[in-house]
Scaffold this motif. Sequence first.
Motif, mmCIF file in Angstrom:
data_model
loop_
_atom_site.group_PDB
_atom_site.id
_atom_site.type_symbol
_atom_site.label_atom_id
_atom_site.label_comp_id
_atom_site.label_asym_id
_atom_site.label_seq_id
_atom_site.Cartn_x
_atom_site.Cartn_y
_atom_site.Cartn_z
ATOM 1 N N THR A 55 0.862 -1.179 0.000
ATOM 2 C CA THR A 55 0.000 0.000 0.000
ATOM 3 C C THR A 55 0.899 1.229 0.000
ATOM 4 O O THR A 55 1.687 1.434 0.923
ATOM 5 N N ALA A 105 -3.468 0.477 -3.249
ATOM 6 C CA ALA A 105 -3.045 -0.916 -3.048
ATOM 7 C C ALA A 105 -2.443 -1.431 -4.345
ATOM 8 O O ALA A 105 -3.099 -1.432 -5.388
ATOM 9 N N SER A 174 -5.403 -5.403 -0.183
ATOM 10 C CA SER A 174 -4.316 -4.446 0.052
ATOM 11 C C SER A 174 -3.039 -5.107 0.540
ATOM 12 O O SER A 174 -1.975 -4.491 0.541
#
Length: 219
Positions: A55, A105, A174
Amino acid sequence: EADDVQIVTVQSTGAGLVIERCITLNRSEFDAFLSVDRSTEYLIAINPPEAIFETIQIPPTTKKLEATLIRSEAGRLHPELSSFACAYQVLGDTPSEGRVIRKVACCLISHQVIMPALEPFIRHNKIVRQMIATPHILSALVADVADSSSEPILCAHDDGQRKTLFLLENGVASFSRSIVSNGYGWDPLDRQNVAMTLDYCFQALRVRSTRVLVLNPLH
């Protein structure tokens, strides 16, 4: 999956897709299949343990510049990847220290990992429309049946030789990790890995998941 290839043949209809057949082949059988198959295009799902789920943060920007900024930031964070594919989904914009940041992400996979999966299709002159990481497919399935927007969920998928654990935020995978397993089912070691992943998400990613969703518990 491991040394096998699962093939799902589908027919596109006005309402969606209709599954025609599902078979599992070893590598040599798969090569023979491609040599005679007349499908017009292919979608490939891969789940390499080397895939990096990260992320990242970028300033809010236009769609035109977004991909360039994301790839640049991903490359800066992972200089060990000399050439790589980058798939991403925007998690959203949030205020931070008097400014707004965009959380994204990303899934990063090196070309060295991708090419062996593509090689049979290239050799048989087949059209690959899209390649996608397995957690992204699974996250779409979860988002369809769960209220994933209200809170983060740690999802777990069992393919026998490996367990895939991924964090679902706002319907997006993510973070993901692939763990070697002793076989189908969830033994004490698997459950310990789930607990360690929950701790990692909270301590390193600052994301607390209050529940774990097992996607295929019937094995």
